[in-house]
Design a protein around this motif. Structure first.
Motif, PDB file in Angstrom:
ATOM      1  N   ILE A   1       0.854  -1.185   0.000  1.00 36.04           N
ATOM      2  CA  ILE A   1       0.000   0.000   0.000  1.00 36.04           C
ATOM      3  C   ILE A   1       0.895   1.242   0.000  1.00 36.04           C
ATOM      4  CG2 ILE A   1      -1.813   1.264   1.204  1.00 36.04           C
ATOM      5  CD1 ILE A   1      -2.647  -1.479   0.105  1.00 36.04           C
ATOM      6  N   LEU A   2       0.652   2.128  -0.954  1.00 32.92           N
ATOM      7  CA  LEU A   2       1.428   3.366  -1.022  1.00 32.92           C
ATOM      8  C   LEU A   2       0.837   4.407  -0.083  1.00 32.92           C
ATOM      9  CD1 LEU A   2       2.020   3.679  -4.884  1.00 32.92           C
ATOM     10  CD2 LEU A   2       3.528   2.667  -3.152  1.00 32.92           C
ATOM     11  N   SER A   3       1.705   5.186   0.540  1.00 31.56           N
ATOM     12  CA  SER A   3       1.261   6.246   1.449  1.00 31.56           C
ATOM     13  C   SER A   3       0.881   7.489   0.652  1.00 31.56           C
ATOM     14  CB  SER A   3       2.375   6.599   2.428  1.00 31.56           C
ATOM     15  OG  SER A   3       3.449   7.225   1.741  1.00 31.56           O
ATOM     16  N   ARG A   4       0.247   8.418   1.345  1.00 30.19           N
ATOM     17  CA  ARG A   4      -0.081   9.714   0.729  1.00 30.19           C
ATOM     18  C   ARG A   4       1.183  10.379   0.218  1.00 30.19           C
ATOM     19  NH1 ARG A   4      -0.322  15.019   2.728  1.00 30.19           N
ATOM     20  NH2 ARG A   4      -1.880  16.349   1.677  1.00 30.19           N
ATOM     21  N   GLU A   5       2.247  10.316   0.993  1.00 28.15           N
ATOM     22  CA  GLU A   5       3.522  10.949   0.618  1.00 28.15           C
ATOM     23  C   GLU A   5       4.115  10.274  -0.624  1.00 28.15           C
ATOM     24  OE1 GLU A   5       2.294  12.126   4.404  1.00 28.15           O
ATOM     25  OE2 GLU A   5       2.687  10.046   3.756  1.00 28.15           O
ATOM     26  N   ASP A   6       4.015   8.955  -0.706  1.00 35.08           N
ATOM     27  CA  ASP A   6       4.503   8.225  -1.884  1.00 35.08           C
ATOM     28  C   ASP A   6       3.816   8.721  -3.155  1.00 35.08           C
ATOM     29  OD1 ASP A   6       6.193   6.502  -0.443  1.00 35.08           O
ATOM     30  OD2 ASP A   6       4.575   5.053  -0.104  1.00 35.08           O
ATOM     31  N   ILE A   7       2.502   8.819  -3.074  1.00 31.28           N
ATOM     32  CA  ILE A   7       1.714   9.169  -4.258  1.00 31.28           C
ATOM     33  C   ILE A   7       1.958  10.620  -4.653  1.00 31.28           C
ATOM     34  CG2 ILE A   7      -0.654   9.493  -5.083  1.00 31.28           C
ATOM     35  CD1 ILE A   7      -1.372   6.952  -3.442  1.00 31.28           C
ATOM     36  N   ILE A   8       1.995  11.517  -3.671  1.00 32.37           N
ATOM     37  CA  ILE A   8       2.290  12.926  -3.967  1.00 32.37           C
ATOM     38  C   ILE A   8       3.665  13.051  -4.612  1.00 32.37           C
ATOM     39  CG2 ILE A   8       2.790  15.178  -2.918  1.00 32.37           C
ATOM     40  CD1 ILE A   8       0.573  14.567  -0.869  1.00 32.37           C
ATOM     41  N   PHE A   9       4.635  12.323  -4.076  1.00 31.79           N
ATOM     42  CA  PHE A   9       5.990  12.352  -4.619  1.00 31.79           C
ATOM     43  C   PHE A   9       6.018  11.876  -6.073  1.00 31.79           C
ATOM     44  CE2 PHE A   9       9.684   9.639  -5.611  1.00 31.79           C
ATOM     45  CZ  PHE A   9      10.667  10.613  -5.700  1.00 31.79           C
ATOM     46  N   PHE A  10       5.346  10.767  -6.364  1.00 31.53           N
ATOM     47  CA  PHE A  10       5.377  10.228  -7.725  1.00 31.53           C
ATOM     48  C   PHE A  10       4.704  11.189  -8.704  1.00 31.53           C
ATOM     49  CE2 PHE A  10       4.018   7.606 -11.278  1.00 31.53           C
ATOM     50  CZ  PHE A  10       5.191   6.920 -11.576  1.00 31.53           C
ATOM     51  N   VAL A  11       3.533  11.712  -8.342  1.00 31.77           N
ATOM     52  CA  VAL A  11       2.813  12.648  -9.224  1.00 31.77           C
ATOM     53  C   VAL A  11       3.644  13.918  -9.446  1.00 31.77           C
ATOM     54  CG1 VAL A  11       0.774  14.141  -9.388  1.00 31.77           C
ATOM     55  CG2 VAL A  11       0.528  11.748  -8.668  1.00 31.77           C
ATOM     56  N   LYS A  12       4.264  14.425  -8.385  1.00 34.10           N
ATOM     57  CA  LYS A  12       5.110  15.621  -8.501  1.00 34.10           C
ATOM     58  C   LYS A  12       6.299  15.337  -9.429  1.00 34.10           C
ATOM     59  CE  LYS A  12       7.439  19.046  -5.522  1.00 34.10           C
ATOM     60  NZ  LYS A  12       8.850  18.890  -5.912  1.00 34.10           N
ATOM     61  N   SER A  13       6.871  14.136  -9.333  1.00 32.75           N
ATOM     62  CA  SER A  13       8.009  13.773 -10.180  1.00 32.75           C
ATOM     63  C   SER A  13       7.608  13.678 -11.647  1.00 32.75           C
ATOM     64  CB  SER A  13       8.601  12.439  -9.714  1.00 32.75           C
ATOM     65  OG  SER A  13       9.087  12.539  -8.381  1.00 32.75           O
ATOM     66  N   VAL A  14       6.379  13.199 -11.903  1.00 35.55           N
ATOM     67  CA  VAL A  14       5.873  13.160 -13.282  1.00 35.55           C
ATOM     68  C   VAL A  14       5.737  14.586 -13.817  1.00 35.55           C
ATOM     69  CG1 VAL A  14       3.919  12.550 -14.759  1.00 35.55           C
ATOM     70  CG2 VAL A  14       4.672  10.969 -12.970  1.00 35.55           C
ATOM     71  N   LYS A  15       5.170  15.464 -13.010  1.00 34.01           N
ATOM     72  CA  LYS A  15       4.982  16.849 -13.446  1.00 34.01           C
ATOM     73  C   LYS A  15       6.322  17.521 -13.754  1.00 34.01           C
ATOM     74  CE  LYS A  15       2.923  21.263 -12.163  1.00 34.01           C
ATOM     75  NZ  LYS A  15       2.173  22.045 -11.139  1.00 34.01           N
ATOM     76  N   GLU A  16       7.332  17.222 -12.968  1.00 28.70           N
ATOM     77  CA  GLU A  16       8.641  17.849 -13.145  1.00 28.70           C
ATOM     78  C   GLU A  16       9.482  17.185 -14.238  1.00 28.70           C
ATOM     79  OE1 GLU A  16      10.267  17.679  -9.228  1.00 28.70           O
ATOM     80  OE2 GLU A  16       9.050  19.368  -8.485  1.00 28.70           O
ATOM     81  N   GLY A  17       8.951  16.119 -14.851  1.00 27.95           N
ATOM     82  CA  GLY A  17       9.651  15.461 -15.943  1.00 27.95           C
ATOM     83  C   GLY A  17      10.753  14.523 -15.513  1.00 27.95           C
ATOM     84  N   ILE A  18      10.786  14.181 -14.242  1.00 24.64           N
ATOM     85  CA  ILE A  18      11.824  13.276 -13.722  1.00 24.64           C
ATOM     86  C   ILE A  18      11.496  11.823 -14.078  1.00 24.64           C
ATOM     87  CG2 ILE A  18      12.957  12.449 -11.620  1.00 24.64           C
ATOM     88  CD1 ILE A  18      12.285  15.248 -10.406  1.00 24.64           C
ATOM     89  N   VAL A  19      10.201  11.526 -14.181  1.00 18.03           N
ATOM     90  CA  VAL A  19       9.735  10.165 -14.473  1.00 18.03           C
ATOM     91  C   VAL A  19       9.500  10.045 -15.975  1.00 18.03           C
ATOM     92  CG1 VAL A  19       7.935   8.464 -14.015  1.00 18.03           C
ATOM     93  CG2 VAL A  19       8.639  10.051 -12.218  1.00 18.03           C
ATOM     94  N   ASP A  20      10.045   8.999 -16.597  1.00 17.51           N
ATOM     95  CA  ASP A  20       9.823   8.834 -18.035  1.00 17.51           C
ATOM     96  C   ASP A  20       8.575   7.991 -18.287  1.00 17.51           C
ATOM     97  OD1 ASP A  20      10.484   6.080 -17.888  1.00 17.51           O
ATOM     98  OD2 ASP A  20      12.607   6.484 -18.302  1.00 17.51           O
ATOM     99  N   ASP A  21       8.181   7.903 -19.571  1.00 20.27           N
ATOM    100  CA  ASP A  21       6.930   7.228 -19.921  1.00 20.27           C
ATOM    101  C   ASP A  21       6.937   5.756 -19.527  1.00 20.27           C
ATOM    102  OD1 ASP A  21       6.019   9.594 -20.912  1.00 20.27           O
ATOM    103  OD2 ASP A  21       5.963   8.984 -23.017  1.00 20.27           O
ATOM    104  N   SER A  22       8.097   5.102 -19.609  1.00 27.24           N
ATOM    105  CA  SER A  22       8.145   3.679 -19.253  1.00 27.24           C
ATOM    106  C   SER A  22       7.875   3.485 -17.774  1.00 27.24           C
ATOM    107  CB  SER A  22       9.509   3.082 -19.623  1.00 27.24           C
ATOM    108  OG  SER A  22      10.550   3.655 -18.835  1.00 27.24           O
ATOM    109  N   GLN A  23       8.326   4.410 -16.943  1.00 28.36           N
ATOM    110  CA  GLN A  23       8.080   4.306 -15.513  1.00 28.36           C
ATOM    111  C   GLN A  23       6.620   4.618 -15.173  1.00 28.36           C
ATOM    112  OE1 GLN A  23      11.298   7.021 -14.576  1.00 28.36           O
ATOM    113  NE2 GLN A  23      12.436   5.384 -13.535  1.00 28.36           N
ATOM    114  N   ILE A  24       6.059   5.579 -15.905  1.00 26.49           N
ATOM    115  CA  ILE A  24       4.629   5.865 -15.715  1.00 26.49           C
ATOM    116  C   ILE A  24       3.811   4.643 -16.103  1.00 26.49           C
ATOM    117  CG2 ILE A  24       2.690   7.307 -16.429  1.00 26.49           C
ATOM    118  CD1 ILE A  24       4.752   9.556 -16.974  1.00 26.49           C
ATOM    119  N   ALA A  25       4.175   4.023 -17.231  1.00 26.04           N
ATOM    120  CA  ALA A  25       3.470   2.820 -17.684  1.00 26.04           C
ATOM    121  C   ALA A  25       3.592   1.702 -16.651  1.00 26.04           C
ATOM    122  CB  ALA A  25       4.015   2.361 -19.030  1.00 26.04           C
TER     123      ALA A  25
END
Length: 425
Positions: free
Chosen positions: A18-42
């Motif tokens: 189970i992901l925490s609130r902080e985990d999810i906020i961190f991942f979404v923020k990283s997507v917005k900032e372009g740190i996460v690539d499409d393969s990781q989003i997939a």
């Protein structure tokens, strides 16, 4: 360090943690900032699809996606937003917005493009020459405050990370996840900011939810999430075992939606739109007899206010209003091919998903579509015209076996109810 944290989120979700609130906020923020690539989003989306999200994860993902961009507010205005989980022939938004706005509701609407076999509102409205779906948020807000209505496409300013997820889900086989669907829908509704939100949850073979039970469960879940953000909510569960209305395909669906503002036909579209209007009225003015609401609804059409409001809306977004004044302009240059019944009997069912894909093919290849003459339960004779296929060039039509999507048998079949459930919560 951030890459390691991203990989940690992915591996933990892969391993059913189970992901925490902080985990999810961190991942979404990283997507917005372009740190996460499409393969990781997939990878993230596939892990969520396979392993699911619990209620808290879904809530946190919804909020994080909404907060990835601007969040609008309409104060105490009678603002209304509607969302459909998608279906075939669903042109409700284009017909609905002028009806609600003509009465005095504020209707700011951000709509999506097609997803899988289901149609998209934006592809339809963009067929009006000059119509601008890409207003800035500032211009969109000013227009809605000025004339009470506006329809734009997904923008980088509103829930941009959800937009990224939406595109990748469509190409990775992760569309049909109830939690991802819920967070996608709810985040955009939160960000657009209307005070009352109505969810039209489709049920049946042409829906993301094939059973009534699954549709009703999703309807209640998404309403419960929105109530946690202090929104007024309502749901409708509507049948999608056959296309909504008569038309399938972008151009013909736009024609049907704009024609509705003049004629209130077809009946199924009118029934759905009245139900949404009625729930919106009750949400702001309290419970009232259906006859009283029906009189108000009828008067809007009788006085021509739906057409007037649609003209004002389309002109304000740069579109040519002649297509509202006379929707038949949309049919200029189209030719038709009749699809005949090879037998007598009763319409038992339709392969709605295949019909949806055929509609996409006709829209993309020949700027055409389908107009059905039948509904489930209708009696047909051999040689009757089941439907007409429209195309700019009928010589470009290839391997379209529409007749095989329609099941005809000798036994009598009951007609289907459109509205299966409707509640204000």
């Amino acid at each position: 360090m951030q890459i390691n944290n991203i990989l940690n989120v992915l591996s933990r979700k892969r391993d059913k943690e189970i992901l925490s609130r902080e985990d999810i906020i961190f991942f979404v923020k990283s997507v917005k900032e372009g740190i996460v690539d499409d393969s990781q989003i997939a990878a993230f989306l596939m892990a969520c699809f396979i392993n699911g999200l619990d209620n808290e994860e879904t809530l946190h993902l919804t909020q994080a996606l909404a907060n990835s961009g601007n969040v609008l507010s309409w104060g105490k205005a009678m603002s209304v937003d509607k969302h459909s989980t998608g279906g075939v022939g669903d042109k409700t938004t284009i017909a609905l917005l002028p009806v609600l706005s003509a009465y005095g509701f504020l209707v700011p609407k951000m709509a999506g493009r097609r997803l899988s076999y289901t149609g998209g509102t934006i592809e339809k409205i963009e067929l009006i020459p000059g119509y601008n779906t890409k207003l800035s948020i500032s211009d969109f807000v000013k227009q809605v405050e000025r004339i009470g209505i506006g329809l734009i496409s997904q923008t980088e300013e509103i829930a941009p990370v959800e937009g990224t997820f939406y595109k990748i889900r469509n190409h990775t086989g992760t569309v049909e996840s109830s939690q991802l669907i819920l967070s996608s829908i709810a985040s955009k509704k939160l960000a657009v900011g209307s005070n009352f939100i109505i969810f039209d949850i489709k049920s049946g073979s042409g829906s993301l939810f094939s059973s009534y039970t699954a549709s009703l469960e999703f309807a209640k879940n998404i309403c419960n999430v929105m109530k946690k953000f202090n929104k007024k909510v309502s749901y409708i569960v509507s049948d999608m075992n056959q296309p909504l209305g008569k038309c399938v395909g972008n151009r013909l669906e736009l024609w049907e939606a704009l024609s509705f503002l003049h004629t209130r036909e077809p009946y199924s579209l009118d029934k759905l739109i009245f139900n949404i209007f009625s729930n919106s009225y009750k949400a702001y003015f309290g419970i009232a007899p259906e006859k009283e609401i029906n009189k108000i609804y009828n008067k809007i059409f009788e006085e021509g206010r739906t057409v007037q409001k649609a003209i004002e809306w389309i002109k304000n977004q740069g579109g040519d209003p002649k297509y509202v004044e006379n929707p038949d302009y949309l049919l200029n240059g189209l030719n038709k091919v009749e699809i005949l019944s090879s037998e007598s009997g009763y319409i038992q069912g339709m392969d709605v998903r295949r019909i949806g894909w055929i509609g996409h093919y006709l829209s993309d290849r020949v700027d055409g579509g389908i107009v059905f003459n039948i509904l489930i339960g209708d009696k047909v004779e051999k040689g009757d015209v089941l439907a007409n296929i429209y195309a700019r060039d009928i010589n470009k039509l290839e391997n379209i076996d529409l007749a095989s999507c329609i099941d005809i048998k000798e036994s009598i079949c009951k007609k289907r109810e459109l509205i299966l459930d409707s509640k204000i919560l």
